[in-house]
Structures are given as C-alpha cells and as structure tokens.
Write a protein that holds these residues in place. Structure first.
Motif, PDB file in Angstrom:
ATOM      1  N   SER A   1       9.114  -6.525   2.820  1.00 25.57           N
ATOM      2  CA  SER A   1       8.202  -5.920   3.796  1.00 25.57           C
ATOM      3  C   SER A   1       8.696  -4.521   4.152  1.00 25.57           C
ATOM      4  CB  SER A   1       8.103  -6.797   5.047  1.00 25.57           C
ATOM      5  OG  SER A   1       9.388  -7.071   5.562  1.00 25.57           O
ATOM      6  N   ASP A   2       7.842  -3.771   4.826  1.00 26.96           N
ATOM      7  CA  ASP A   2       8.192  -2.410   5.226  1.00 26.96           C
ATOM      8  C   ASP A   2       8.972  -2.457   6.537  1.00 26.96           C
ATOM      9  OD1 ASP A   2       6.973   0.403   4.130  1.00 26.96           O
ATOM     10  OD2 ASP A   2       7.535   0.541   6.244  1.00 26.96           O
ATOM     11  N   SER A   3       9.790  -1.451   6.774  1.00 25.96           N
ATOM     12  CA  SER A   3      10.627  -1.495   7.977  1.00 25.96           C
ATOM     13  C   SER A   3       9.980  -0.800   9.169  1.00 25.96           C
ATOM     14  CB  SER A   3      11.998  -0.880   7.680  1.00 25.96           C
ATOM     15  OG  SER A   3      11.854   0.488   7.378  1.00 25.96           O
ATOM     16  N   VAL A   4       8.800  -0.220   8.981  1.00 22.94           N
ATOM     17  CA  VAL A   4       8.149   0.484  10.091  1.00 22.94           C
ATOM     18  C   VAL A   4       6.728  -0.041  10.310  1.00 22.94           C
ATOM     19  CG1 VAL A   4       7.483   2.733  11.010  1.00 22.94           C
ATOM     20  CG2 VAL A   4       9.436   2.566   9.492  1.00 22.94           C
ATOM     21  N   ASP A   5       6.463  -0.539  11.526  1.00 25.98           N
ATOM     22  CA  ASP A   5       5.108  -0.950  11.921  1.00 25.98           C
ATOM     23  C   ASP A   5       4.418  -1.836  10.888  1.00 25.98           C
ATOM     24  OD1 ASP A   5       5.387   0.523  14.218  1.00 25.98           O
ATOM     25  OD2 ASP A   5       4.539   2.341  13.327  1.00 25.98           O
TER      26      ASP A   5
ATOM     27  N   ALA B   1      21.143  -3.622   9.948  1.00 29.51           N
ATOM     28  CA  ALA B   1      19.803  -4.091   9.587  1.00 29.51           C
ATOM     29  C   ALA B   1      18.979  -2.952   8.998  1.00 29.51           C
ATOM     30  CB  ALA B   1      19.103  -4.657  10.823  1.00 29.51           C
ATOM     31  N   HIS B   2      19.629  -1.833   8.722  1.00 37.31           N
ATOM     32  CA  HIS B   2      18.911  -0.638   8.285  1.00 37.31           C
ATOM     33  C   HIS B   2      18.219  -0.835   6.926  1.00 37.31           C
ATOM     34  CE1 HIS B   2      17.960   3.575   7.667  1.00 37.31           C
ATOM     35  NE2 HIS B   2      18.487   3.476   6.459  1.00 37.31           N
ATOM     36  N   ALA B   3      16.966  -0.405   6.851  1.00 32.50           N
ATOM     37  CA  ALA B   3      16.251  -0.363   5.571  1.00 32.50           C
ATOM     38  C   ALA B   3      15.563   0.982   5.459  1.00 32.50           C
ATOM     39  CB  ALA B   3      15.221  -1.480   5.506  1.00 32.50           C
ATOM     40  N   ASP B   4      15.567   1.555   4.265  1.00 24.62           N
ATOM     41  CA  ASP B   4      14.899   2.853   4.080  1.00 24.62           C
ATOM     42  C   ASP B   4      13.665   2.724   3.192  1.00 24.62           C
ATOM     43  OD1 ASP B   4      15.976   2.415   1.600  1.00 24.62           O
ATOM     44  OD2 ASP B   4      17.408   4.078   1.688  1.00 24.62           O
ATOM     45  N   ASN B   5      13.375   1.517   2.773  1.00 22.55           N
ATOM     46  CA  ASN B   5      12.202   1.252   1.933  1.00 22.55           C
ATOM     47  C   ASN B   5      12.295   1.950   0.578  1.00 22.55           C
ATOM     48  OD1 ASN B   5      10.935  -0.045   4.290  1.00 22.55           O
ATOM     49  ND2 ASN B   5      10.777   2.056   5.045  1.00 22.55           N
ATOM     50  N   ILE B   6      13.496   2.320   0.208  1.00 24.72           N
ATOM     51  CA  ILE B   6      13.728   3.001  -1.071  1.00 24.72           C
ATOM     52  C   ILE B   6      14.898   2.345  -1.798  1.00 24.72           C
ATOM     53  CG2 ILE B   6      14.570   5.156  -2.084  1.00 24.72           C
ATOM     54  CD1 ILE B   6      12.792   6.646  -0.093  1.00 24.72           C
TER      55      ILE B   6
ATOM     56  N   SER C   1       0.828  -1.210   0.000  1.00 17.60           N
ATOM     57  CA  SER C   1       0.000   0.000   0.000  1.00 17.60           C
ATOM     58  C   SER C   1       0.861   1.259   0.000  1.00 17.60           C
ATOM     59  CB  SER C   1      -1.000  -0.005   1.159  1.00 17.60           C
ATOM     60  OG  SER C   1      -0.324  -0.006   2.378  1.00 17.60           O
ATOM     61  N   ARG C   2       2.031   1.187   0.634  1.00 19.38           N
ATOM     62  CA  ARG C   2       2.922   2.356   0.588  1.00 19.38           C
ATOM     63  C   ARG C   2       3.421   2.588  -0.844  1.00 19.38           C
ATOM     64  NH1 ARG C   2       7.827   4.178   0.979  1.00 19.38           N
ATOM     65  NH2 ARG C   2       8.868   2.169   0.851  1.00 19.38           N
ATOM     66  N   LEU C   3       3.807   1.509  -1.519  1.00 14.28           N
ATOM     67  CA  LEU C   3       4.296   1.645  -2.892  1.00 14.28           C
ATOM     68  C   LEU C   3       3.191   2.139  -3.826  1.00 14.28           C
ATOM     69  CD1 LEU C   3       6.542  -1.544  -3.189  1.00 14.28           C
ATOM     70  CD2 LEU C   3       7.324   0.840  -3.159  1.00 14.28           C
TER      71      LEU C   3
HETATM   72  C1  LIG Z   1      10.467   3.206   5.543  1.00  9.41           C
HETATM   73  O1  LIG Z   1       9.406   3.777   4.841  1.00  9.41           O
HETATM   74  C2  LIG Z   1       8.545   4.487   5.653  1.00  9.41           C
HETATM   75  C3  LIG Z   1       7.370   4.875   4.826  1.00  9.41           C
HETATM   76  O2  LIG Z   1       7.769   5.743   3.801  1.00  9.41           O
HETATM   77  C4  LIG Z   1       9.216   5.688   6.258  1.00  9.41           C
HETATM   78  O3  LIG Z   1       8.325   6.365   7.107  1.00  9.41           O
HETATM   79  C5  LIG Z   1      10.372   5.204   7.058  1.00  9.41           C
HETATM   80  O4  LIG Z   1      11.117   6.297   7.501  1.00  9.41           O
HETATM   81  C6  LIG Z   1      11.243   4.271   6.247  1.00  9.41           C
HETATM   82  N1  LIG Z   1      12.162   3.669   7.152  1.00  9.41           N
HETATM   83  C7  LIG Z   1      13.374   4.128   7.371  1.00  9.41           C
HETATM   84  C8  LIG Z   1      14.187   3.364   8.338  1.00  9.41           C
HETATM   85  O5  LIG Z   1      13.813   5.090   6.781  1.00  9.41           O
END
Ligand SMILES: *[C@@H]1O[C@H](CO)[C@@H](O)[C@H](O)[C@H]1NC(C)=O
Ligand SMILES: *[C@@H]1O[C@H](CO)[C@@H](O)[C@H](O)[C@H]1NC(C)=O
Length: 245
Positions: A153-157, A123-128, A88-90
């Motif tokens: 999967s997403d890294s937050v909640d 373990a860092h992920a930025d989802n980008i 859903s974020r994508l």
């Molecule tokens: C992962 O993506 C979410 C949604 O865009 C964002 O809020 C969050 O900061 C990202 N996680 C990290 C660790 O940057």
C-alpha cells in the motif's frame, strides 16, 4: 455457470474454467484473455527483462492485474496485490518519462533489508525502495489456493494503507511471533479499508518490504524480518486449473 454463455463467446478454452472455483469467483473475462506469453513475462527472468526493461512500476501493476503469485518459503503461494492508491500511483510512474520515481530493486548482494544503504529501524516508507505492506491470511479465492495475499500500500493518504496504530507500534524487524496480528474488524476499527477486498475473516500482519534480485535474476519481495518470496507461478494441481491460474 451463470456466465457460461458469455464464456463461450469469449473463448472456447474458457469452458474448462467453469470447473475452477477461483476463476468462477474472479473475473472470468480477464482470465480468458490472459495469454501464456504474458505469464512468462511475469515469471521468467529473461522475458521479464525484455518486456519491462527499467519500467518496474509497470511490472508491479501487471503482477497485480494478473493476480500473480509469489512463492514464500518454498511453496507458500501468496497472491500479490496493490492497494488502489499505490496501483494508480505506479501506473502514473509507469507512463511517465521521469524514471526517478520508479521502484528501486536492490541487486543480488542485498539479501536482507538491513543491507540497504539508508536502512534504519523505523516505519518509514518512501514508496520507491521501502513499501508498506501486509501478509493477509484467510482470504477467500486468493490466487495460489492457500488464502494468502501479500498486499503493498501507499504510505500517504491511502484508505488501505497502514493505520496510525500500525505505524506507531511497528517493529517488523523482530520475530513475528511477538508481533501484533490484526483481524478485519481490528483494521476497520482503525480506519483501514479491508473488508471489501479481503473479507470478514481475514487476519494478518504488517511488514515493510523491499525488492531485490538474486544471482539467477529472479524477482524477490522481502519483508523486513527476512521472510521473502519470489515471483513464481502457482503449482498446477490439475490440467485445467493450471491453464488459467
Ligand atoms: C510515498 O509516495 C508518495 C507519492 O509519490 C509521495 O508523495 C510520498 O512522499 C512518499 N512517501 C514518503 C514517506 O516519502
Ligand atoms: C522527476 O521526479 C523527481 C522526483 O519527484 C523530481 O524531483 C524531478 O524534478 C522530476 N524531473 C523532471 C524532469 O520532471
């Protein structure tokens, strides 16, 4: 066979899918409506470019929705899957004018994750650029016929995201033989929602992933340990099977 009447209405061709076990288990309706054009958009570099241009978020969502496959190590087909949250974020990113949240796909010179500019062992992920993910095995009905799923999967909640334990013990730059594999029960006991989608007897391993192209402009999904796969259609084992895979 229960849905046979519906299938006849949906499209005559889909009658053949009644003999395809995976299609029976999956959404017959969706599979019926999928055209061969869409398939080439997913797997043929030039069609992908024309169709998606810079909207890689949309491409990832379509790969998921089409139950597309990635070819790891020359023939190990993994079904590509997104968690509901990441999907859903994508989807939101795909529909937004703002391109700065689009997934980043590294160029063909970046064949390993450690070649990325901001790489660090963590373990860092930025989802980008960096995504949390898992290889999951023993999944009933996984596209590609091997029971393999590659989930991001997403890294937050994210209820399907990495557990606190997966984050704190992550060492995915090492060889996978020394790493901790998990079963459905392990994940569920750590608070991760896995049973519903992947079944009782699934097991697997978490990895960070990034995306890159190669010299032929193929689209690759690569784990931190160097194991990687490119978007590729599963081999056809029979005339009717291949038509709807
Ligand atoms: C992962 O993506 C979410 C949604 O865009 C964002 O809020 C969050 O900061 C990202 N996680 C990290 C660790 O940057
Ligand atoms: C685009 O998204 C980025 C990252 O979330 C944000 O910093 C920026 O303000 C947004 N730009 C616009 C024009 O909304």
């Amino acid at each position: 066979m229960i849905q046979l009447e519906f299938l006849v209405l949906a499209c005559v061709l889909c009658l053949s899918s009644a003999f395809h076990p995976r299609v029976m288990a999956a959404s017959s309706k969706y599979t019926c409506l999928k055209s061969t054009t869409e398939t080439s958009n997913l797997y043929v570099a030039s069609s992908r470019r024309t169709t998606y241009k810079t909207n890689l978020a949309k491409y990832l969502v379509d790969l998921h929705d089409s139950r597309a496959t990635f070819d790891f190590c020359g023939g190990m087909m993994f079904e590509f899957a997104l968690s509901d949250k990441l999907r859903s974020r994508l989807l939101e990113v795909a529909g937004s004018e703002n391109a700065s949240n689009q997934p980043v796909v590294a160029d063909s010179s970046k064949r390993r994750m450690h070649q990325l500019e901001d790489y660090e062992k963590s373990a860092h992920a930025d989802n980008i650029s960096y995504f949390h993910g898992r290889e999951i095995r023993n999944v009933p009905d996984a596209a590609g016929g091997r029971g393999f799923v590659l989930q991001l999967s997403d890294s937050v909640d994210d209820p399907e995201g990495w557990s606190a334990q997966e984050v704190s013990t992550y060492d995915g730059w090492g060889h996978d033989s020394g790493r901790q594999w998990r079963k459905t029960d392990d994940w569920e006991s750590e608070g991760v929602k896995m049973r519903e989608k992947f079944g009782e007897s699934a097991f697997g391993l978490n990895h960070r992933f990034y995306l890159h192209y190669d010299d032929q402009d193929n689209f690759w999904l690569s784990a931190e340990d160097g194991c990687e796969g490119k978007a590729a259609e599963a081999k056809r084992r029979g005339y009717f099977q291949g038509l709807f895979n």
